[in-house]
Design an enzyme around this catalytic site. Sequence first.
Site, short mmCIF file in Angstrom:
data_model
loop_
_atom_site.label_atom_id
_atom_site.label_comp_id
_atom_site.label_asym_id
_atom_site.label_seq_id
_atom_site.Cartn_x
_atom_site.Cartn_y
_atom_site.Cartn_z
N TYR A 74 0.95 -1.40 -0.03
CA TYR A 74 0.13 -0.10 0.05
C TYR A 74 0.57 1.22 0.15
O TYR A 74 1.93 1.18 0.35
CB TYR A 74 -1.15 0.18 0.89
CG TYR A 74 -1.65 0.73 1.64
CD1 TYR A 74 -3.29 1.28 -0.07
CD2 TYR A 74 -2.37 1.96 1.89
CE1 TYR A 74 -3.87 1.13 0.63
CE2 TYR A 74 -3.38 2.73 1.58
CZ TYR A 74 -4.34 2.73 0.98
OH TYR A 74 -4.98 2.90 1.19
N ASN A 192 -23.24 -2.44 -4.10
CA ASN A 192 -23.43 -2.93 -3.10
C ASN A 192 -22.12 -2.81 -2.15
O ASN A 192 -22.13 -2.87 -1.34
CB ASN A 192 -23.99 -4.26 -2.98
CG ASN A 192 -22.74 -4.58 -3.93
OD1 ASN A 192 -22.42 -3.62 -5.11
ND2 ASN A 192 -23.13 -5.99 -4.22
N LYS A 378 -18.41 -11.44 5.83
CA LYS A 378 -18.93 -10.59 4.72
C LYS A 378 -19.87 -9.23 4.95
O LYS A 378 -19.65 -8.60 4.78
CB LYS A 378 -20.12 -11.32 4.89
CG LYS A 378 -20.15 -12.82 3.51
CD LYS A 378 -19.95 -13.04 2.59
CE LYS A 378 -19.87 -14.23 1.67
NZ LYS A 378 -18.71 -14.31 0.70
#
Lengths: 389, 389
Positions: A74, A192, A378
């Site tokens: 990153y 989403n 999730k």
Amino acid sequence: MLTRTLTSSFRRQFSSSSIAYNRALVYSRNGSPSEVLSAITYPDLPPPPPNTVNIRFILSAINPADINTIEGVYPSKPTLTSNINSTGPGSDEQPVFVAGNEGLAQIDQIGDGVEGFKQNDWVVMDKSQVGTWSTCRNVSAKDVIRLPLKDSDGLTAPHGATMTVNPTTAFNMLREFVDLKEGDWVVQNGANSAVGKLVIQIAKLRGLNTLNLVRARDNFAEFAKSLEDLGATKVLTYDDLKDKAVRGKIQEWTSGKPLLLALNCIGGDATTSMVKLLSNGAHLVSYGAMSKQPISLPTSLFIFKDLMTHGFWQTRWSKTHSREEKEELIGKLAGWMSRGQLQAPEHEIITLGKNETDEEVSQRVRGIFSDMAEGKYKKKVLLKLEDKA
Amino acid sequence: MLTRTLTSSFRRQFSSSSIAYNRALVYSRNGSPSEVLSAITYPDLPPPPPNTVNIRFILSAINPADINTIEGVYPSKPTLTSNINSTGPGSDEQPVFVAGNEGLAQIDQIGDGVEGFKQNDWVVMDKSQVGTWSTCRNVSAKDVIRLPLKDSDGLTAPHGATMTVNPTTAFNMLREFVDLKEGDWVVQNGANSAVGKLVIQIAKLRGLNTLNLVRARDNFAEFAKSLEDLGATKVLTYDDLKDKAVRGKIQEWTSGKPLLLALNCIGGDATTSMVKLLSNGAHLVSYGAMSKQPISLPTSLFIFKDLMTHGFWQTRWSKTHSREEKEELIGKLAGWMSRGQLQAPEHEIITLGKNETDEEVSQRVRGIFSDMAEGKYKKKVLLKLEDKA
């Protein structure tokens, strides 16, 4: 293993000099979090030096970028902390990186010369890579932003712990590129995603319309309904865009209003097909690349349709904007959250308990990242690091 | 054939009412210029109505975009001319498109209310698709820009006839996106294109450095030398960029100065590899797509390196800038050209002679476009339409 040795070295060091109450998740080399992360224990912080504050974390977020940071891929790099328990001159500790970029903390102690904070104020991080996966840190007062609201005002800890990355990104992308007015339309793919859902909600709060693109799925109607309940104006699948007739439908929906802003977190075809919906002089703003495909666009869109493309990175925004602007933004988001107008992400809180040993916590945390890599979580994972018994 | 019938219809119409002296290259349907272009003859223009001028073309350029326009695939569409010999109310002529977008003309007659022009002034077109492949036109005075210089000042007709498309594009791309200061660097691909060579020269005139990317070729050293003679600071091939060591070389050349502007007329890999040389916060400006490949870029460049991409289209610039700005730009370019600081493109002048019949000219012009499509013309083609005998 290096990290085990390190952990032991830390524990030995502090066990002889003070009672260890605090815990942090650290790493000393880049790699998969499921391999390089370790829990260490450290003593209570000394009183804060001038212009700094001691903060205690209430809840800390795990974001996808944290994994990339630990892997070393990153662009925003943490600094090595040579002495986690103090900001004073270095000790002979082996330096470590304390993991974690986002989190909600409260002010514990206030150093001389610090203004605008009082004990137990809720704060969020203004600086990147502060090391939020820990129980407490000493930080410069200018590296945290005070929340004007807290739990007693209806703001929840999960709201606070997830405020500085995704909601700020969603808010700023809707503001920084196109001067959108009530009734204007915005299109986004990956609608989403965590940011996508915030875009839907913030657009709705601003009176903007959203055209939301998602993958086709079996339960599409139900799924679309869930986004509409959140505030989405319209939901389509990427496949829908292959049908030329859908353009007419979109023009009908937008009453011919120009479509001047597209938000992209996917890349590849899902971006190309979205961009073709845009009006002349529109802006494509990218904040993610879930497909891992490049952005591929016909040159003619740039030349003849005056398409402009940009990226958005909240870390850069933060570095290039004033404290006043950041406080205003955080205040606005906190207000919406406290009134229930902006949902906290679906989340799961993982408590790293005070009675667990560092070895046990290390094992558990590595397992969590291992499961995460396999897509077993999730929901957003929030860490609660208890003070060690 | 439709176009032959049309030509005959024109000639019949005018032969009965006035003597036909003028000629234009026209088409009445889109298609390959080698199939749809025809020469027609028309009489002298009536005196110009108020606020208009009659202009006579000295030299007219054939640009690649003209071919796309005639094919009907260019976004800038010409308007049908229902009466080529007058701006008055329509006659019963079958309407045609008069081809040609760029050219140098001189003022022939001046209508009432027109200020700032005198007879024989040199003018260039401000409006797109005026129909420059003709001997004379009546145009609104606001659709042409007076050149402050002419042949007696050292400005040549080929300079004037090629001023409003490529030199303006090169100049504006170096000005509109990044505030470049003397000593700053710019990178471009397709550096040996018509615009590329102008970028080299204009950058040099402004004290800017250019890093020029071209295809590998046998006579590279000699070729690079020709660009350096024009003012290029450095010349590399796309293949050179595959060598990682070349980055160090470039950093040495630029003395670590940021590379904030990249100009692109190629697309595909030649664009991706160029963009990777850019510094944080840079702008990629595209004005062509010679490879016919899309622009394909990793999303990370947008997010983490703050890359911004745009297109440049002189037609749009022209529509969105004031007459004063355009006159200033044209004046600056004409000044450089008249002093030999900006070369006219290598060119070939094709005269459509006064003694040739329309049929003969039609055949010849179609042959020229047929040869052009086969790449037989390496130089810019300029048309000289003689008044018909």
